[in-house]
Design a protein around this motif. Structure first.
Motif: not given
Ligand code: SF4
Ligand code: MGD
Ligand code: MGD
Ligand code: MO
Length: 732
Positions: A33, A37, A40-41, A70, A615
């Motif tokens: 991602c 945030c 960083t998934c 998310c 975001l």
């Molecule tokens: S929680 Fe959502 S916005 Fe945050 S890194 Fe993971 S995927 Fe992205």
């Protein structure tokens, strides 16, 4: 092929899994991602064909992401395939901001930008050009490459004070380094304190690990915030304090720890700078003292202190939110002192974690052209963009006005404080602004040239997870639509036109930059990373827990920080001079009255906390996110509303010396009286009068090294004009 994949992830709950029949066409691509945030998934993206995606899933193989992401990124198809995406370069054809554009070819648009930059430089010197960027993408190549052009051309620098400064400075003052216990260790804690971060909304994976600790070990979850947000609803103990009073809470907790013999005196003796002086200092910081400042009942402070004092494996997960106060650095440092008093750092599952930013050490010098950086070139404060663009001599640091800008990955007309000044600046006729964007943001609307940008799945990049420990590759997985080009492309093309393309660092592809950074760090290269997807660079237990001492020369944790010291990770360069009221910072952790204390004319304190479905300013374009957030609202206590004659749903006017805006009231008793919350960031255009929440926030640099205090505002609130004629928000 039949495989189990996470179908839907409810951010606060566990992922729902389904057995999917992935027929031949559905390919899963791996990415990260890109958004700003800390989670960083690691992502598994359903690739439908060469240029379309389906659902996005959290990678189950990644030990931090653990299959959970998310909701807003799970439905990224809505954003990347959005009908409103910018697809063509456009040049302004009417007055600034009136929405009239003509399409241009990439060649013509880039030629125009280069010509205007050269013209500006010829008139006023190179510092009149200000390349402006932030963290719309966290990919190193696409985010930071703009600095290569800046340094090669000696354009003005940007001091990035929006987000991390107060927090990083405060944390580092105690420990000496910006790292901490492995965040996955939260699952091995007996108590997880989630302090000043609305993790359910802003970094959902914190909840995955905290809730695992509760399920598997019966751990307690404590949340410290200024309102009963989605994260507090998951807590065993929720502490709702007044904004900017965390230092008082932390001091009272430590007072109790010493008073009740819950301090680890051996640890203090061995690992800290001044345990006796600190204990003396705390003698007067009683729970009664803190109760009056924080608004918390004495019993809650006592219960919290007892819990963390008797639970050695307590993990303090310290967020950014509580540092966005003018005393935020002091409060962050104060909170980080608690596990030092209890000695929790010694234990697996114990200690304090804020960010791992110090562990990655990827060499960006070639990417950013650091060899060309001229120390004489001025620095302009990102948060003070309004003052900079309206000619404030101090904000301009004695240099020329800014007359040309390139903007990538940021939306200052919406996100920056002192919005009225920001808008006024962008409307200047003698300012040429090129905005490279994915959507027609509040900033793009005021530009002279708008260039369409690719999204993360359409270009190569590499990411670091500040809230964990992985370096993750995000390779190009699909083709962009006809039109958008990457940030890297724009920087390289401008470099050619501006005569610096032969300098070292230019002429490399994204992959070559990634190879260079990975190879220098001993993490393989693009190809090996593509195979492995990520690298886990968490330091060993001894380093993460400061077992061999803290990262100051004497190895001691500092209860007495050197607020003028040189260790702050994001310290502005000397040439910027002191930032904020240094002299008012206390010797030991304390409550310092640097905040915008409420007064007779401004009886309320406003925090502008993040909305779950947005975001920052991103995702405000998707119907699902907008639908969930409904409209810009002001959460206020029913008794305060009653006194003001305001009913739920009424239009309310809220203001201070910086301006006033209209919101709709939402009565809410999960907040202290006298505190109001506006969740955002909504586009300015979603507000009546086209003015957003940052009309109310200030850009004065917070001590000691700058930073914007977005949640620290004194305001008045009153029933709006025609309060009950609930006007519909303007269309975006
Ligand atoms: S929680 Fe959502 S916005 Fe945050 S890194 Fe993971 S995927 Fe992205
Ligand atoms: N959904 C969503 N996710 C996001 C973002 C977003 O806008 N929306 N933004 C992203 C970015 S850029 C960042 S930096 C991170 C930030 O994420 P966080 O670390 O969570 O920081 P904030 O979101 O600023 O604020 C978190 C909480 O702090 C509270 N708070 C405000 N003032 C105080 C105070 O004085 N004391 C205490 N104890 N609490 C206080 C706010 O009410 C809010 O609930 O999140 C990222 N993730
Ligand atoms: N009132 C209030 N204001 C705040 C905050 C708050 O809590 N309250 N939070 C503050 C914080 S913590 C932060 S970090 C800032 C964030 O401020 P910004 O960094 O400006 O916010 P974002 O919305 O994350 O990103 C801005 C833009 O980047 C664009 N973008 C994304 N990827 C790319 C790309 O690859 N190329 C190009 N050219 N553009 C791209 C997106 O479309 C988006 O419009 O806002 C701050 N402002
Ligand atoms: Mo941020």
């Amino acid at each position: 092929m039949v495989r189990t994949i996470a179908l839907y992830t409810a951010p606060d709950k566990t992922a729902r899994f389904a057995v999917m029949n992935t027929h031949a066409k559905l390919r899963i691509g791996h990415s990260a991602c890109p958004h700003d945030c800390p989670s960083t998934c690691a992502l598994d993206v359903e690739i439908l064909d060469g240029n379309r995606i389906g659902r996005v899933h959290g990678s189950r193989d990644n030990s931090y992401t653990a299959g959970v992401i998310c909701a807003k990124v799970a439905r990224y198809a809505d954003r990347i395939h959005h009908p409103d995406r910018l697809l063509k370069p456009m040049v302004r054809s009417g007055a600034k901001g009136d929405g009239q554009w003509r399409e241009a070819s990439w060649e013509a648009a880039l030629d125009l930008v280069a010509e205007r930059f050269d013209r500006a430089e010829a008139a006023l010197g190179s510092e009149t050009v200000w390349p402006n960027f932030y963290a719309g993408t966290m990919g190193l190549v696409q985010r930071d490459g703009i600095n290569r052009l800046r340094h090669a051309k000696r354009y003005s620098n940007i001091f990035d004070s929006f987000c991390t400064n107060l927090a990083w400075t405060g944390f580092t003052m105690g420990t000496g380094r910006l790292l901490g216990p492995d965040p996955r260790e939260m699952a091995k804690s007996d108590c997880v304190v989630i302090w000043g971060t609305n993790a359910v909304a802003t970094q959902v994976n914190v909840m995955t690990h905290a809730i695992r600790a509760r399920k598997e070990r019966g751990a307690k979850i404590v949340v410290v915030d200024v309102y009963d947000n989605a994260t507090m609803k998951q807590a065993d103990l929720g502490l709702i304090l007044k904004p900017g009073t965390d230092g008082a809470l932390a001091c009272a907790v430590m007072h109790i720890l010493f008073r009740d013999d819950l301090a680890d005196r051996d640890y203090l003796e061995r690992y800290t700078d001044d345990p006796y002086g600190f204990e003396d200092h705390l003698a007067t910081r009683t729970p009664q003292w803190a109760s009056a400042i924080t608004g918390l009942p004495v019993a809650e402070i006592e219960a919290f202190a007892r819990l963390v004092g008797t639970t050695k494996k307590t993990f303090f997960r310290l967020g950014y939110g509580f540092s966005r106060q003018r005393n935020g650095a002091v409060n962050m440092h104060a909170a980080s002192c608690i596990p030092t008093v209890t000695g929790a750092w010694k234990y697996e599952g114990g200690g304090a974690f804020h960010s791992n930013s110090d562990i990655f050490k990827l060499d960006k010098s070639a990417l950013e052209g650091r060899r060309y950086a001229d120390p004489k070139v001025r620095w302009l404060d990102q948060s003070q963009i309004g003052r900079v663009l309206t000619g404030d001599a101090e904000a301009l640091r004695g240099g020329p006005p800014v007359t040309a800008m390139l903007i990538q990955n940021t939306n200052p007309v919406n996100v920056a404080p002192e919005q009225r000044l920001v808008k006024q600046g962008f409307l200047r006729d003698d300012l040429f602004a090129c905005v490279h964007e994915q959507f027609m943001t509040d900033t793009a609307k005021l530009a002279d040239v708008v260039l369409p940008a690719t999204m993360f799945l359409e270009h190569d990049d590499i990411y670091r997870g500040g809230g964990h420990q992985h370096v993750i590759l995000g390779p190009k997985l699909i083709d962009p639509p006809e039109g958008p080009r990457s940030n890297h492309f724009v920087i390289e093309e401008l470099a050619k036109r501006l005569g610096v393309a032969e300098m070292r660092g230019f002429g490399m592809t994204e992959r070559e930059h990634i190879d260079y950074m990975l190879e220098k760090r001993g993490l393989g290269d693009f190809d090996t990373m593509q195979r492995d997807r990520w690298a886990d660079v968490q330091p060993d237990f001894e380093t993460s827990h400061f077992i061999n001492g803290f990262a100051h020369r004497d190895g001691k944790f500092r209860f007495k920080p050197d607020w003028t010291g040189t260790i702050a990770p994001n310290r502005p360069p000397e040439s910027m001079g002191p930032q904020g009221p240094h002299a008012l910072l206390p010797l030991y952790p304390d409550h310092v009255d640097l905040i915008e204390t409420a007064d007779a004319a401004h009886p309320f304190r406003l925090a502008t906390s993040p909305a779950r479905s947005f975001l920052n300013s991103t995702f405000t374009e998707t119907d699902a996110s907008r639908g969930r957030e409904v409209r810009p609202e002001l959460m206020l206590h029913p008794e305060d509303a009653g006194e003001l004659g305001i009913a739920g749903g009424d239009r309310v006017e809220i203001g201070n010396a910086r301006g006033e805006i209209v919101l709709h009231a939402k009565l809410f008793d999960g907040v202290r009286r006298g505190v109001v919350i506006a969740e955002g960031l909504w586009p300015n255009s979603a507000h009546e009068r086209g003015e957003g929440i940052n009309v109310l926030t200030g850009a004065d640099a917070a001590a000691p090294y700058g930073g914007a205090a977005f949640h620290d505002n004194k305001v008045w609130v009153k029933a709006g004009p025609m309060a009950r004629e609930a006007a519909a928000p303007a269309k975006a």
